[in-house]
Write an enzyme that holds these catalytic residues in place. Structure first.
Site, PDB file in Angstrom:
ATOM      1  N   ASN A 216       5.639 -39.117  16.354  1.00 47.96           N
ATOM      2  CA  ASN A 216       5.329 -37.811  15.787  1.00 47.96           C
ATOM      3  C   ASN A 216       3.829 -37.581  15.866  1.00 47.96           C
ATOM      4  OD1 ASN A 216       7.995 -37.985  15.109  1.00 47.96           O
ATOM      5  ND2 ASN A 216       7.690 -38.055  12.903  1.00 47.96           N
ATOM      6  N   LYS A 361       2.061 -35.124   5.933  1.00 49.97           N
ATOM      7  CA  LYS A 361       3.090 -34.106   5.690  1.00 49.97           C
ATOM      8  C   LYS A 361       2.647 -33.097   4.631  1.00 49.97           C
ATOM      9  CE  LYS A 361       6.180 -36.239   8.318  1.00 49.97           C
ATOM     10  NZ  LYS A 361       6.496 -35.700   9.656  1.00 49.97           N
TER      11      LYS A 361
END
Length: 473
Positions: A216, A361
């Site tokens: 990611n 995040k």
């Protein structure tokens, strides 16, 4: 330099056809499968030798010729996500995370540093979505003088399904206007089909690449690890490991992360969405399932080609329910890239240090990576040697900090956090310059109150509540 991989051709009919074929397959499977995708009674812990400790891999050392190994590698970053959860428009990879550097800047710096240090040619491949493709391509111009070849390709675009009628909600093929919410990128498991169908898989194999390192783009710990690469390259040809999943020890913060299990004599990724409701607490247990998937994956390119051509990758469907702005309940059918582990030969897990899992995040994560807890070198973040404990502090910032823009206005400078264990901030709170936080610090401004932490303040094991205003005079 960058190259854009157009899906087969720019002809929109073929673009639509390919997306539709993939969607037709997953939707057909969704209609056929009833009940949970796993039989809980058949789940076993993975055999001891199927998950190797990183220290054992590292103990093998490095080859004399590191560049020869690097020249067989390409780095793939999953770049389909938007920054909306952090209050930003456009691709998440374009958010500044450290010294004005974005996720994408840091990725390019890391790979350029590898290429220069070892005189290698490791290309960067970005898997974009229809949400991120245009903005990403515009920004890639700035890297054309860097020593990295950059390729892009698009993952598929699938229609959202009305939860009640099971019909697509799209009125036509447009992605804007009344159709703005009608489409979605179907999870990173789509990488295998999109990568193959666009021709980039064959191109990289023709250039002598044997493995891709997939991660990611918002995981700042996911750098190319030369020891894992050497382990892959040093295997005998007949026992070549085709898939490595990096896992790390689970903490209370990771209870929802996918884990590796043994199922029908194969290693398999088990995601929380596949767990029957009665067993969710057991799945979250740190004692039974001790590790979780970081989504740092090393995958053989010839193996991807073989499995894709045989249509032999049976990825479990993740049914993701969503409620749109107007209140309509829809479902998205998705797959995960790690779910393919069961299809590859000699697949294994490597239990890596927590430092290889540093996702950003939320603004709480952003505070950690912007602070002096980490030092930045050639695009890579490493824990500061001045911190006495290897663990990162637990940081929980309230809703006033959710959006990056709001977050930045609340800190005149990022506090010194080298000796911090736990930070909770709630309500209307601001921080002056050169604040130092140590131990456990809890700052609560109740509704209607405001707390301004003064410049130069040192808070150690403190709870601050009530009202504290510092006004200019």
């Amino acid at each position: 330099m960058f190259v854009t991989c157009v899906l087969l051709t720019s002809a929109p009919s073929l673009q639509k056809k390919m997306n539709f074929d993939g969607f037709k397959k997953i939707f057909h499977r969704f209609l056929q499968v009833k009940g949970p995708s796993v039989d809980w009674a058949k789940i076993n812990r993975p055999p001891e030798d199927s998950i190797q400790p990183y220290e054992k891999i590292k103990a093998k050392g490095l080859p004399d010729n590191v560049s020869a190994s690097l020249n067989k590698l390409a780095v793939v970053k999953l770049n389909g996500g938007l920054g909306t959860s952090m209050g930003c428009k456009g691709p998440k990879s374009l958010i500044s995370v450290r010294n004005e550097n974005t996720f994408l800047d840091l990725t390019v710096q890391q790979i350029e540093h590898l290429n220069k240090t070892f005189n290698a040619d490791v290309p960067l491949v970005l898997m974009n979505s229809f949400n991120t493709d245009d903005d990403t391509k515009k920004i890639l111009q700035k890297y054309k003088h860097h020593r990295v070849n950059i390729h892009t390709f698009n993952q598929s675009r699938y229609p959202r399904i009305n939860k009640e009628s099971l019909l697509p909600i799209a009125k036509n093929m447009a992605v804007s206007g009344e159709n703005a919410e009608a489409w979605y990128p179907p999870g990173h498991g789509d990488i295998y089909a999109s990568f193959s169908n666009c021709g980039l898989l064959d191109k990289l194999i023709a250039e002598g690449k044997e493995y891709i390192f997939v991660s990611n783009i918002d995981n700042l710990g996911a750098t190319v690890d030369l020891f894992i690469l050497h382990h892959l390259m040093s295997q005998p040809a007949d026992r070549r490991c085709e898939f490595i999943m990096e896992v790390t020890d689970k903490t209370r913060a990771d209870v929802k992360g996918g884990t590796l299990i043994q199922y029908d004599d194969h290693l398999r990724l088990l995601e929380i969405a596949q767990v029957p409701k009665a067993h969710v607490d057991e799945f979250k247990s740190v004692t039974k399932f001790k590790i979780f998937n970081t989504n740092n994956l090393w995958i053989s390119l010839p193996a991807i080609k073989r499995l894709h051509e045989k249509n032999a990758m049976d990825l479990e469907i993740i049914v993701n329910p969503k409620t749109l702005d107007g209140g309509l309940n829809v479902i998205q059918l998705e797959t995960a890239v790690g779910a393919a582990i069961k299809s590859f030969n000699n697949a294994m897990g490597v239990n890596v240090p927590r430092s290889r899992f540093l996702p950003v995040k939320t603004s709480s994560d952003l505070l950690l990576v912007m602070s002096n807890l980490y030092s930045l070198d050639a695009g890579s973040l490493t824990m500061s040697k001045r911190r006495e404990f290897p663990t990162t502090p637990h940081v929980k910032l309230g809703s006033s900090f959710t959006k990056v823009q709001d977050f930045l206005t609340r800190f005149e400078s990022i506090p010194d956090m080298l000796e911090l264990d736990h930070l909770t901030v709630s309500g209307d709170v601001t921080f002056g310059k050169n604040v130092s936080l140590k131990g456990t610090v809890i700052i609560i401004a109740n509704h209607g109150d405001r707390i301004d932490i003064p410049a130069g303040a040192m808070l150690e094991n403190k709870i601050v509540s009530g009202n504290l205003r510092i006004l200019d005079h």
